[in-house]
Design a protein around this motif. Structure first.
Motif, short mmCIF file in Angstrom:
data_model
loop_
_atom_site.label_atom_id
_atom_site.label_comp_id
_atom_site.label_asym_id
_atom_site.label_seq_id
_atom_site.Cartn_x
_atom_site.Cartn_y
_atom_site.Cartn_z
N GLY A 261 12.52 4.72 -4.77
CA GLY A 261 11.69 5.58 -5.38
C GLY A 261 11.51 5.06 -6.59
N LEU A 262 12.63 4.20 -7.16
CA LEU A 262 12.45 3.83 -8.89
C LEU A 262 11.76 2.78 -8.85
N LEU A 263 11.99 1.46 -7.59
CA LEU A 263 11.22 0.41 -7.78
C LEU A 263 9.74 0.56 -7.42
N ALA A 264 9.54 1.25 -6.68
CA ALA A 264 8.26 2.21 -6.43
C ALA A 264 7.04 1.98 -7.88
N ALA A 265 8.19 2.35 -9.01
CA ALA A 265 7.31 3.01 -10.28
C ALA A 265 6.27 1.50 -10.07
N ALA A 266 6.77 0.71 -10.26
CA ALA A 266 6.25 -0.54 -10.67
C ALA A 266 5.56 -0.98 -9.40
N SER A 267 5.84 -1.50 -8.06
CA SER A 267 5.50 -2.40 -7.38
C SER A 267 3.70 -1.29 -6.37
N SER A 268 3.81 -0.16 -6.50
CA SER A 268 3.25 0.93 -6.55
C SER A 268 1.36 0.20 -6.26
N PRO A 269 1.25 0.59 -8.22
CA PRO A 269 0.39 0.36 -8.51
C PRO A 269 -0.13 -1.07 -8.91
N ILE A 270 0.79 -1.67 -8.40
CA ILE A 270 0.32 -3.33 -7.83
C ILE A 270 -0.79 -3.69 -6.70
N ALA A 271 0.87 -2.85 -6.21
CA ALA A 271 0.12 -3.19 -4.61
C ALA A 271 -1.51 -2.36 -4.57
N GLY A 272 -1.64 -1.29 -5.59
CA GLY A 272 -2.74 -1.10 -4.89
C GLY A 272 -4.22 -1.40 -5.64
N ARG A 273 -3.71 -2.05 -6.44
CA ARG A 273 -4.25 -2.86 -7.81
C ARG A 273 -4.93 -3.84 -6.85
N LEU A 274 -4.24 -4.50 -5.70
CA LEU A 274 -4.27 -6.04 -4.88
C LEU A 274 -5.30 -5.49 -3.91
N ILE A 275 -5.04 -3.62 -3.41
CA ILE A 275 -6.33 -3.74 -1.74
C ILE A 275 -7.45 -3.17 -2.98
N ASP A 276 -7.69 -2.74 -3.99
CA ASP A 276 -9.24 -2.71 -4.52
C ASP A 276 -9.47 -4.13 -4.93
N ARG A 277 -8.90 -5.58 -5.57
CA ARG A 277 -8.80 -6.74 -5.42
C ARG A 277 -9.32 -7.15 -3.90
#
Length: 396
Positions: A261-277
């Motif tokens: 869950g702590l690591l997701a603080a970095a990975s989740s926004p990146i995943a969201g950005r990639l989905i947008d892209r």
């Protein structure tokens, strides 16, 4: 309004509610002692929250469609404050459990209204990014609630702790009311103005239209979300027990189980950005599911370097499941007027997965809590089955 500002405000509101939910586990024994609870009675302090989600997720989706997500978010904050006041001055075990049920209602409201607010208030090209930030609310709330509560409890006592967390929710609600303005034709008509301008009146939506939510693609996404949440619940609840049995101290075992869950603080926004892209959700969902099963297996069966590999895989990749699932909701619903119910069904899948994770995992482990390899293998198989099922899902 700026989508990043909105994402941070929603994250603050969601985190404040999640802190309230996860304040109990770290002081569980103290609460039981204060109210003369047995272990079976005390277990309801957490399970009643999940039960509220199972029963109220779908009705809350309809309510959010009618009132608008901003109103339901504010209503959820008001309800959790009420529940906290009831718990602060509870005089019996069952009154304390009843207060937790009230807080559970609020948790459902926030779970459903948050994604709807993103869909309604954020442009489509930024929704993946905002969903990536929003997906962190339970992670942050669980970590803060479990780590801060013992210190707050020691300083303020039970009543003071409950009231302090209620004050945090109240502050988040004030910020939400001040910052998030209702888009649409008439603010007096609440959040429904913009939505009703773009879709038919609710009375014109036939019940047969809701069949879209039981199409194979929708059910496959819901199934995947059930599996993922069962995996997460199993890790959070039982990995510390396994690790302590292998000689790890309580603090480090708790850190290991919460590390994804702590690591997701970095990975989740990146995943969201990639989905947008890319404009695609299915590839991200399949990859995250393919990783979450093996990661769960490692975290329930290994105590050496492979444990940390599993935690990293789950945190950096597996936690893409919530982001991709939330971003896929408009595709699942098909029509905007069905989005509320679709969101409710996804939250139902989340609560059902958590419930099954808490119910089935002890059964797999056996009475002596020793069948870790078998338990991990079953959850691994479930994760791989969800991955295979997603191959047949017809979303982008």
């Amino acid at each position: 309004m700026n989508y990043l500002v909105l994402s941070l405000v929603l994250l603050l509101v969601g985190t404040s509610i999640a802190i309230v939910q996860y304040k109990v586990p770290s002081i569980f024994e103290s609460i039981m002692a204060a109210h003369d609870m047995t272990t079976s009675t005390g277990s309801w302090l957490m399970s009643v929250v999940t039960a509220m989600g199972i029963f109220l997720s779908l009705p809350t989706g309809a309510l959010a469609k009618k009132l608008g997500p901003r109103s339901v978010l504010l209503l959820g904050c008001a309800i959790v404050i009420l529940g906290s006041f009831l718990g602060a001055w509870a005089t019996s075990a069952w009154l304390m459990i009843a207060s937790r049920a009230v807080e559970g209602v609020a948790f459902v409201f926030i779970s459903v209204a948050g994604p709807l607010a993103i869909e309604q208030y954020v442009d489509a090209e930024h929704q993946g990014t905002v969903n990536g930030v929003w997906a962190l609310w339970i992670c942050f709330g669980s970590v803060i609630g479990s780590t801060a509560t013992p210190m707050v409890f020691e300083a303020l006592g039970l009543t003071g702790t409950w009231l302090a967390y209620a004050a945090i929710v109240a502050g988040a609600a004030v910020l939400l009311a001040a910052v998030v303005r209702v888009p649409g034709r008439d603010a007096a008509s609440e959040d429904t103005g913009n939505l009703q301008a773009a879709i038919p009146e609710a009375s014109q939506v036939a019940w047969r239209d809701y069949r879209v939510l039981v199409r194979p693609s929708a059910l496959l996404v819901f199934f995947a979300y059930v599996v993922f949440n069962a995996e997460i619940l199993a890790v959070l609840s039982y990995a510390p027990t396994f690790l302590q049995g292998q000689g790890m101290n309580a603090s480090l075992s708790g850190f290991a189980s919460s590390l994804p869950g702590l690591l997701a603080a970095a990975s989740s926004p990146i995943a969201g950005r990639l989905i947008d892209r890319t404009g695609r959700t299915k590839p991200f969902l399949m990859v995250a599911l393919a990783v979450s099963g093996p990661a769960t297996f490692l975290m329930l069966t290994q105590s050496d370097a492979l444990l940390w590999v599993g935690a990293a895989l789950m945190g950096f990749i597996g936690y893409g499941v919530p982001v991709a699932s939330l971003t896929a909701l408009p595709q699942i619903a098909g029509r905007r007027e069905l989005l509320g119910v679709a969101t409710g069904m996804l939250m139902l899948a989340m609560c059902l997965g958590e419930f099954l994770g808490s119910l089935v995992t002890p059964m797999l482990l056996g009475p002596a809590m020793t069948n870790w390899l078998f338990c991990g293998s079953v959850l691994l198989t479930a994760g791989l089955a969800a991955t295979a099922a997603m191959a047949f899902c017809r979303i982008r």
